[in-house]
Write a protein that holds these residues in place. Sequence first.
Motif, PDB file in Angstrom:
ATOM      1  N   GLY A   9       0.854  -1.239   0.030  1.00  0.00           N
ATOM      2  CA  GLY A   9      -0.089   0.137   0.051  1.00  0.00           C
ATOM      3  C   GLY A   9       0.710   1.236   0.001  1.00  0.00           C
ATOM      4  O   GLY A   9       0.425   2.242   0.233  1.00  0.00           O
ATOM      5  N   ILE A  10       2.231   1.063  -0.483  1.00  0.00           N
ATOM      6  CA  ILE A  10       2.994   2.219  -0.349  1.00  0.00           C
ATOM      7  C   ILE A  10       2.753   3.214  -1.626  1.00  0.00           C
ATOM      8  O   ILE A  10       2.579   2.962  -2.517  1.00  0.00           O
ATOM      9  N   LYS A  11       2.727   4.597  -1.063  1.00  0.00           N
ATOM     10  CA  LYS A  11       2.344   5.583  -2.161  1.00  0.00           C
ATOM     11  C   LYS A  11       3.356   6.481  -2.005  1.00  0.00           C
ATOM     12  O   LYS A  11       3.981   6.741  -0.903  1.00  0.00           O
ATOM     13  N   SER A  12       3.623   7.386  -3.066  1.00  0.00           N
ATOM     14  CA  SER A  12       4.756   8.687  -3.040  1.00  0.00           C
ATOM     15  C   SER A  12       4.043   9.991  -3.398  1.00  0.00           C
ATOM     16  O   SER A  12       2.898   9.858  -4.276  1.00  0.00           O
ATOM     17  N   TYR A  13       4.435  10.909  -2.677  1.00  0.00           N
ATOM     18  CA  TYR A  13       3.668  12.206  -2.879  1.00  0.00           C
ATOM     19  C   TYR A  13       4.904  13.326  -3.029  1.00  0.00           C
ATOM     20  O   TYR A  13       5.604  13.389  -1.913  1.00  0.00           O
ATOM     21  N   GLN A  14       4.810  13.937  -3.854  1.00  0.00           N
ATOM     22  CA  GLN A  14       5.854  15.061  -4.220  1.00  0.00           C
ATOM     23  C   GLN A  14       5.242  16.412  -3.707  1.00  0.00           C
ATOM     24  O   GLN A  14       4.274  16.655  -4.366  1.00  0.00           O
ATOM     25  N   PHE A  15       5.753  17.273  -2.977  1.00  0.00           N
ATOM     26  CA  PHE A  15       5.324  18.238  -2.555  1.00  0.00           C
ATOM     27  C   PHE A  15       6.046  19.471  -3.151  1.00  0.00           C
ATOM     28  O   PHE A  15       5.523  20.611  -3.551  1.00  0.00           O
ATOM     29  N   VAL A  16       7.108  19.321  -3.746  1.00  0.00           N
ATOM     30  CA  VAL A  16       7.920  20.461  -4.369  1.00  0.00           C
ATOM     31  C   VAL A  16       8.628  19.936  -5.685  1.00  0.00           C
ATOM     32  O   VAL A  16       9.079  18.923  -5.593  1.00  0.00           O
ATOM     33  N   GLU A  17       8.528  20.667  -7.017  1.00  0.00           N
ATOM     34  CA  GLU A  17       9.018  20.255  -8.001  1.00  0.00           C
ATOM     35  C   GLU A  17      10.386  19.952  -7.893  1.00  0.00           C
ATOM     36  O   GLU A  17      11.199  20.731  -7.437  1.00  0.00           O
ATOM     37  N   GLY A  18      10.867  18.890  -8.397  1.00  0.00           N
ATOM     38  CA  GLY A  18      12.384  18.475  -8.181  1.00  0.00           C
ATOM     39  C   GLY A  18      12.843  17.965  -6.587  1.00  0.00           C
ATOM     40  O   GLY A  18      13.887  17.515  -6.512  1.00  0.00           O
ATOM     41  N   GLY A  19      11.670  17.963  -5.808  1.00  0.00           N
ATOM     42  CA  GLY A  19      12.119  17.376  -4.462  1.00  0.00           C
ATOM     43  C   GLY A  19      11.798  15.907  -4.275  1.00  0.00           C
ATOM     44  O   GLY A  19      11.442  15.449  -5.113  1.00  0.00           O
ATOM     45  N   ALA A  20      12.468  15.361  -3.329  1.00  0.00           N
ATOM     46  CA  ALA A  20      12.313  13.969  -3.065  1.00  0.00           C
ATOM     47  C   ALA A  20      10.806  13.682  -2.833  1.00  0.00           C
ATOM     48  O   ALA A  20      10.507  14.540  -2.245  1.00  0.00           O
ATOM     49  N   PRO A  21      10.363  12.619  -3.209  1.00  0.00           N
ATOM     50  CA  PRO A  21       8.927  12.113  -2.646  1.00  0.00           C
ATOM     51  C   PRO A  21       8.993  11.710  -1.252  1.00  0.00           C
ATOM     52  O   PRO A  21       9.715  11.080  -0.713  1.00  0.00           O
ATOM     53  N   PRO A  26      -0.513   5.471   3.457  1.00  0.00           N
ATOM     54  CA  PRO A  26      -1.354   6.207   4.120  1.00  0.00           C
ATOM     55  C   PRO A  26      -2.369   5.409   4.923  1.00  0.00           C
ATOM     56  O   PRO A  26      -3.112   6.214   5.745  1.00  0.00           O
ATOM     57  N   SER A  27      -2.781   4.118   4.690  1.00  0.00           N
ATOM     58  CA  SER A  27      -3.711   3.472   5.228  1.00  0.00           C
ATOM     59  C   SER A  27      -3.051   2.565   6.480  1.00  0.00           C
ATOM     60  O   SER A  27      -3.886   1.866   7.029  1.00  0.00           O
ATOM     61  N   ASP A  28      -1.901   2.899   6.804  1.00  0.00           N
ATOM     62  CA  ASP A  28      -1.107   2.049   7.890  1.00  0.00           C
ATOM     63  C   ASP A  28      -1.837   2.612   9.208  1.00  0.00           C
ATOM     64  O   ASP A  28      -1.291   3.981   9.417  1.00  0.00           O
ATOM     65  N   PRO A  29      -2.184   2.109   9.921  1.00  0.00           N
ATOM     66  CA  PRO A  29      -2.777   2.622  11.369  1.00  0.00           C
ATOM     67  C   PRO A  29      -1.605   3.179  12.126  1.00  0.00           C
ATOM     68  O   PRO A  29      -1.731   3.921  12.945  1.00  0.00           O
ATOM     69  N   PHE A  92       6.992   9.209   9.653  1.00  0.00           N
ATOM     70  CA  PHE A  92       6.869   8.704   8.138  1.00  0.00           C
ATOM     71  C   PHE A  92       8.079   7.896   7.948  1.00  0.00           C
ATOM     72  O   PHE A  92       8.169   7.069   6.949  1.00  0.00           O
ATOM     73  N   GLY A  93       9.128   7.735   8.803  1.00  0.00           N
ATOM     74  CA  GLY A  93      10.330   6.751   8.622  1.00  0.00           C
ATOM     75  C   GLY A  93      11.657   7.630   8.201  1.00  0.00           C
ATOM     76  O   GLY A  93      11.550   8.468   7.600  1.00  0.00           O
ATOM     77  N   GLY A  94      12.705   7.153   8.626  1.00  0.00           N
ATOM     78  CA  GLY A  94      13.944   7.982   8.470  1.00  0.00           C
ATOM     79  C   GLY A  94      14.215   7.932   6.950  1.00  0.00           C
ATOM     80  O   GLY A  94      15.095   8.748   6.762  1.00  0.00           O
ATOM     81  N   GLU A  95      13.782   6.791   6.258  1.00  0.00           N
ATOM     82  CA  GLU A  95      14.111   6.995   4.830  1.00  0.00           C
ATOM     83  C   GLU A  95      13.423   8.232   3.965  1.00  0.00           C
ATOM     84  O   GLU A  95      13.925   8.657   3.097  1.00  0.00           O
ATOM     85  N   ASN A  96      12.607   8.905   4.583  1.00  0.00           N
ATOM     86  CA  ASN A  96      12.060  10.204   4.199  1.00  0.00           C
ATOM     87  C   ASN A  96      12.669  11.285   4.795  1.00  0.00           C
ATOM     88  O   ASN A  96      12.516  11.642   5.951  1.00  0.00           O
ATOM     89  N   ASN A  97      13.569  11.841   4.125  1.00  0.00           N
ATOM     90  CA  ASN A  97      14.519  12.913   4.495  1.00  0.00           C
ATOM     91  C   ASN A  97      13.652  14.056   4.015  1.00  0.00           C
ATOM     92  O   ASN A  97      13.788  14.623   2.827  1.00  0.00           O
ATOM     93  N   GLY A 132      -6.514   7.690   4.337  1.00  0.00           N
ATOM     94  CA  GLY A 132      -5.997   6.614   4.693  1.00  0.00           C
ATOM     95  C   GLY A 132      -6.496   6.082   5.725  1.00  0.00           C
ATOM     96  O   GLY A 132      -7.034   4.678   5.746  1.00  0.00           O
ATOM     97  N   ALA A 133      -6.762   6.526   6.787  1.00  0.00           N
ATOM     98  CA  ALA A 133      -7.322   6.191   8.119  1.00  0.00           C
ATOM     99  C   ALA A 133      -8.757   5.703   7.469  1.00  0.00           C
ATOM    100  O   ALA A 133      -9.129   4.611   8.238  1.00  0.00           O
ATOM    101  N   LYS A 134      -9.522   6.422   7.002  1.00  0.00           N
ATOM    102  CA  LYS A 134     -10.998   6.098   6.458  1.00  0.00           C
ATOM    103  C   LYS A 134     -10.904   4.769   5.826  1.00  0.00           C
ATOM    104  O   LYS A 134     -11.709   3.839   5.947  1.00  0.00           O
ATOM    105  N   ASN A 135     -10.021   4.426   4.838  1.00  0.00           N
ATOM    106  CA  ASN A 135      -9.615   3.214   3.801  1.00  0.00           C
ATOM    107  C   ASN A 135      -9.459   2.142   4.936  1.00  0.00           C
ATOM    108  O   ASN A 135      -9.995   0.868   4.670  1.00  0.00           O
ATOM    109  N   CYS A 136      -8.630   2.371   5.888  1.00  0.00           N
ATOM    110  CA  CYS A 136      -8.356   1.353   6.863  1.00  0.00           C
ATOM    111  C   CYS A 136      -9.545   0.899   7.537  1.00  0.00           C
ATOM    112  O   CYS A 136      -9.684  -0.300   7.859  1.00  0.00           O
ATOM    113  N   VAL A 137     -10.298   1.665   8.278  1.00  0.00           N
ATOM    114  CA  VAL A 137     -11.613   1.515   9.009  1.00  0.00           C
ATOM    115  C   VAL A 137     -12.580   0.938   7.941  1.00  0.00           C
ATOM    116  O   VAL A 137     -13.043  -0.365   8.471  1.00  0.00           O
ATOM    117  N   GLU A 138     -12.818   1.223   6.775  1.00  0.00           N
ATOM    118  CA  GLU A 138     -13.670   0.617   5.891  1.00  0.00           C
ATOM    119  C   GLU A 138     -13.338  -0.782   5.632  1.00  0.00           C
ATOM    120  O   GLU A 138     -14.087  -1.784   5.485  1.00  0.00           O
TER     121      GLU A 138
END
Length: 156
Positions: A9-21, A26-29, A92-97, A132-138
């Motif tokens: 269920g891993i997803k990637s989100y990029q907030f800034v152009e050229g930034g790391a994702p 998001p469904s992990d309780p 979010f874990g140390g791998e997310n810098n 994500g929380a809603k998906n987990c509950v559903e």
Amino acid sequence: MEKLNIDLGIKSYQFVEGGAPLVFNPSDPNVYARYMHAMDEIKAVETEMAAKANAIVAEDDSVEAQAKAGAASLQVMEETDRRIKTILNGIFGGENNFDNILKGVNLMAVTSSGDRVINSLLEALAPIMEGGAKNCVEAEIKEAKLNREQRRALGA
């Protein structure tokens, strides 16, 4: 060694152009629980920063006093940025810098709308986390209904 590939269920989100994702499920309780607990901690760090910044304000209008106050304020913002990024890594874990995700921007920086970057980031994350929380509950409800139907079928 054989490898098994499973959907985490891993997803990637990029907030800034050229930034790391930002990469997480998001469904992990566990992530959601850490996120919810961290909101109070982040607010406490921001409140502490504001108190320190207010204490630094120089009443002396001299250039030296103002420069000293400015340097001290920058130090407080750097410390606050480090502390909040540490909290975010805990969620979010140390791998997310977050320095890479935000291209080195300090979370205490002000955006073009006048808000702090941390507030914009948390505002962007809120619907992702809530969804994500809603998906987990559903999924839990769906599984419980299926189990109930299976028990009824066996008992009939």
